[in-house]
Scaffold this motif. Structure first.
Motif, PDB file in Angstrom:
ATOM      1  N   MET A 195       0.792  -1.232   0.000  1.00 21.29           N
ATOM      2  CA  MET A 195       0.000   0.000   0.000  1.00 21.29           C
ATOM      3  C   MET A 195       0.826   1.285   0.000  1.00 21.29           C
ATOM      4  O   MET A 195       0.426   2.262  -0.653  1.00 21.29           O
ATOM      5  N   PRO A 196       1.981   1.379   0.679  1.00 16.84           N
ATOM      6  CA  PRO A 196       2.749   2.629   0.579  1.00 16.84           C
ATOM      7  C   PRO A 196       3.132   2.971  -0.854  1.00 16.84           C
ATOM      8  O   PRO A 196       3.027   4.129  -1.276  1.00 16.84           O
ATOM      9  N   ALA A 229       2.706   4.470   8.884  1.00 16.85           N
ATOM     10  CA  ALA A 229       2.597   5.927   8.876  1.00 16.85           C
ATOM     11  C   ALA A 229       3.910   6.572   8.443  1.00 16.85           C
ATOM     12  O   ALA A 229       3.919   7.534   7.664  1.00 16.85           O
ATOM     13  N   ARG A 230       5.019   6.040   8.924  1.00 15.89           N
ATOM     14  CA  ARG A 230       6.319   6.592   8.529  1.00 15.89           C
ATOM     15  C   ARG A 230       6.577   6.350   7.041  1.00 15.89           C
ATOM     16  O   ARG A 230       7.103   7.218   6.336  1.00 15.89           O
ATOM     17  N   ALA A 231       6.180   5.179   6.536  1.00 20.15           N
ATOM     18  CA  ALA A 231       6.420   4.845   5.137  1.00 20.15           C
ATOM     19  C   ALA A 231       5.636   5.739   4.187  1.00 20.15           C
ATOM     20  O   ALA A 231       6.096   6.024   3.067  1.00 20.15           O
ATOM     21  N   VAL A 232       4.436   6.186   4.599  1.00 20.03           N
ATOM     22  CA  VAL A 232       3.599   6.981   3.692  1.00 20.03           C
ATOM     23  C   VAL A 232       3.755   8.482   3.905  1.00 20.03           C
ATOM     24  O   VAL A 232       3.075   9.263   3.230  1.00 20.03           O
ATOM     25  N   GLU A 233       4.644   8.903   4.780  1.00 14.13           N
ATOM     26  CA  GLU A 233       4.843  10.346   4.994  1.00 14.13           C
ATOM     27  C   GLU A 233       5.101  11.110   3.699  1.00 14.13           C
ATOM     28  O   GLU A 233       4.530  12.190   3.489  1.00 14.13           O
ATOM     29  N   PRO A 234       5.938  10.599   2.782  1.00 16.31           N
ATOM     30  CA  PRO A 234       6.204  11.377   1.556  1.00 16.31           C
ATOM     31  C   PRO A 234       4.967  11.586   0.674  1.00 16.31           C
ATOM     32  O   PRO A 234       4.953  12.493  -0.168  1.00 16.31           O
ATOM     33  N   LEU A 240      -4.699   9.780   7.762  1.00 23.41           N
ATOM     34  CA  LEU A 240      -4.664   8.328   7.879  1.00 23.41           C
ATOM     35  C   LEU A 240      -5.719   7.957   8.910  1.00 23.41           C
ATOM     36  O   LEU A 240      -5.639   8.365  10.065  1.00 23.41           O
ATOM     37  N   GLU A 241      -6.704   7.179   8.476  1.00 24.86           N
ATOM     38  CA  GLU A 241      -7.865   6.916   9.327  1.00 24.86           C
ATOM     39  C   GLU A 241      -7.772   5.557  10.024  1.00 24.86           C
ATOM     40  O   GLU A 241      -7.404   4.557   9.390  1.00 24.86           O
ATOM     41  N   ASP A 242      -8.118   5.541  11.298  1.00 25.57           N
ATOM     42  CA  ASP A 242      -8.223   4.310  12.093  1.00 25.57           C
ATOM     43  C   ASP A 242      -7.060   3.351  11.857  1.00 25.57           C
ATOM     44  O   ASP A 242      -7.250   2.200  11.475  1.00 25.57           O
ATOM     45  N   GLN A 257       5.277   9.128  17.865  1.00 29.49           N
ATOM     46  CA  GLN A 257       6.731   9.189  18.049  1.00 29.49           C
ATOM     47  C   GLN A 257       7.485   8.931  16.753  1.00 29.49           C
ATOM     48  O   GLN A 257       8.655   9.308  16.625  1.00 29.49           O
ATOM     49  N   HIS A 258       6.833   8.289  15.795  1.00 36.60           N
ATOM     50  CA  HIS A 258       7.526   7.863  14.588  1.00 36.60           C
ATOM     51  C   HIS A 258       7.061   8.566  13.322  1.00 36.60           C
ATOM     52  O   HIS A 258       7.708   8.408  12.271  1.00 36.60           O
ATOM     53  N   SER A 259       5.953   9.319  13.375  1.00 39.81           N
ATOM     54  CA  SER A 259       5.437   9.909  12.146  1.00 39.81           C
ATOM     55  C   SER A 259       4.649  11.178  12.425  1.00 39.81           C
ATOM     56  O   SER A 259       4.064  11.346  13.489  1.00 39.81           O
ATOM     57  N   THR A 260       4.657  12.055  11.419  1.00 39.89           N
ATOM     58  CA  THR A 260       3.858  13.283  11.489  1.00 39.89           C
ATOM     59  C   THR A 260       2.602  13.194  10.613  1.00 39.89           C
ATOM     60  O   THR A 260       1.924  14.198  10.399  1.00 39.89           O
TER      61      THR A 260
END
Length: 408
Positions: A195-196, A229-234, A240-242, A257-260
């Motif tokens: 998915m990413p 979440a970190r993988a899809v940051e770009p 990002l839901e649920d 802690q790992h993603s914005t």
């Protein structure tokens, strides 16, 4: 002014809408929605047997006291059945209030903060190219935001909100028919690998302006959710839901802690007590409650106000299980809320639905424009309601490939 009668109707075109009509001694009536998806007879029965007998004789203008009477007087509080029933009553009382004032509800909240409210559509596909076609259809219709879901290669069955075959993506909805739930098979490893990259291809195809949303639907563990979440940051998701099951609220600390990546949660929450810590600790960016499930306008306004103190925006649930009555309540809240974000919009815009729930609320180019009619601005045709009856259904369930039951 007194409440003299109240009626409950169950049924509708394609959905078992639970519609409440509260009637007063001055001839003014109000409407509310108590639809609890695939468990519709439960709030209907609660209204008929317990709540309506207590409503008779009450002053409908005292909506705050009536809300407290049912919520605090229940002893066993909250839960989706009770809160959907309370929500219907509260919507109907606000509808009466607006009609008495001869004002649309947003004026009673404090007036408009915006002219139109942005909505998002559901784009889906059996595979990635099928999804791309679906996204293109909505972009051509003027939508500025879409939720994107597609099939995962090697997954034994279609995953959440995804059709079985390419070409079935237009206005696709999951099949909830039948009392025995259908079974979907899930594999988190395949999802995390695929998915990413799929989301990155979507972004490359449609550019930076289109707002992309994606729903994991509670299916990842906290560590997996943080990894995803970190993988899809770009990609620059709008949200990002649920990403994890909503019950484990501390899980979102690990993700933070790992993603914005912006996080949206809350469509299964029934009160402020399910989401206050998430909001106060700023572990989410969008709150997804619905006016029906979260106890009506009175209670949801409290949630919206709390969210506004902590940089959390609204993203109300708007699946087809919400009738045009509850969607109208959310349209008014969206027009007012200073911290509005976006509105899910997957209602059944059909001639049959419009005949049952006539209104002047309008959606155009991915924006909803609220009616200026008094109250909720939506009506209910009892003669049309006679054409429909209750039909049982169930949500699908999810199992892993070895048969283990998983989170839907």
């Amino acid at each position: 002014m007194k409440i003299t009668d109240a009626k409950v109707f169950v049924g509708g075109p394609g959905k078992n809408y639970v519609t409440l009509k509260i009637i007063t001694d001055q001839g003014i009536y109000g409407l509310g929605d108590a639809t609890l998806n695939n468990r519709e007879t439960l709030p209907a029965k609660y209204l008929q047997d317990y709540l309506i007998p207590n409503l008779i004789g009450m002053d409908p203008r005292n909506s705050e006291d009536i809300w407290q009477f049912f919520y605090r007087g229940a002893y066993f509080r909250r839960g989706p059945i009770a809160m959907a029933a309370f929500g219907a009553i509260d919507m109907a009382l606000w509808d009466i209030k607006g009609k008495l004032a001869n004002m649309p509800l947003y004026q009673l909240f404090g007036g408009k903060s915006r002219d139109g409210a942005m909505v998002y559509a559901h784009a889906t596909g059996a595979d990635l190219e099928d999804l791309m076609d679906s996204i293109s259809q909505y972009v051509e219709q003027g939508y500025r935001a879409v939720r994107v879901q597609c099939g995962i290669p090697g997954m034994p069955t279609a995953s959440y909100a995804v059709p079985d075959k390419p070409g079935e993506n237009e206005h696709y909805m999951s099949d909830f028919s039948g009392i025995r739930p259908k079974v979907e098979i899930w594999n988190s490893d395949r999802y995390l690998r695929y998915m990413p990259g799929a989301l990155a291809e979507i972004r490359a195809r449609f550019g930076p302006e289109l707002k992309l949303l994606h729903d994991v639907h509670h299916r990842l563990t906290p560590r997996e959710a943080a990894e995803f979440a970190r993988a899809v940051e770009p990609v620059g998701l709008y949200w990002l839901e649920d990403p994890t099951p909503a019950e484990d609220q501390s899980a979102l600390k690990l993700l933070r802690q790992h993603s914005t990546v912006p996080v949206a949660i809350g469509e299964v929450f029934n009160s402020i007590w399910e989401c206050n810590k998430l909001i106060e600790q700023e572990l989410i960016d969008f709150i997804r409650v619905a006016v029906t499930y979260a106890g009506g306008i009175t209670h949801v306004k409290r949630i919206v106000d709390l969210a506004g103190l902590h940089h959390v925006r609204t993203g109300f649930h708007g699946a087809p299980s919400h009738s045009p009555i509850s969607m109208a309540a959310q349209h008014h809240l969206n027009a007012w809320a200073p911290n509005f974000g976006i509105q899910e919009y997957l209602v059944l815009d059909t001639p049959e639905c419009d005949a049952l729930f006539p209104s002047e609320h309008r959606m155009k180019n991915g924006m909803v424009y609220v009616s200026d009619a008094p109250g909720l601005g939506v009506d209910f045709d009892e003669s049309e309601a006679q054409n429909y009856s209750y039909k049982p259904g169930s949500h699908p369930v999810v199992r892993l490939e070895d048969g283990t039951l998983w989170d839907y």
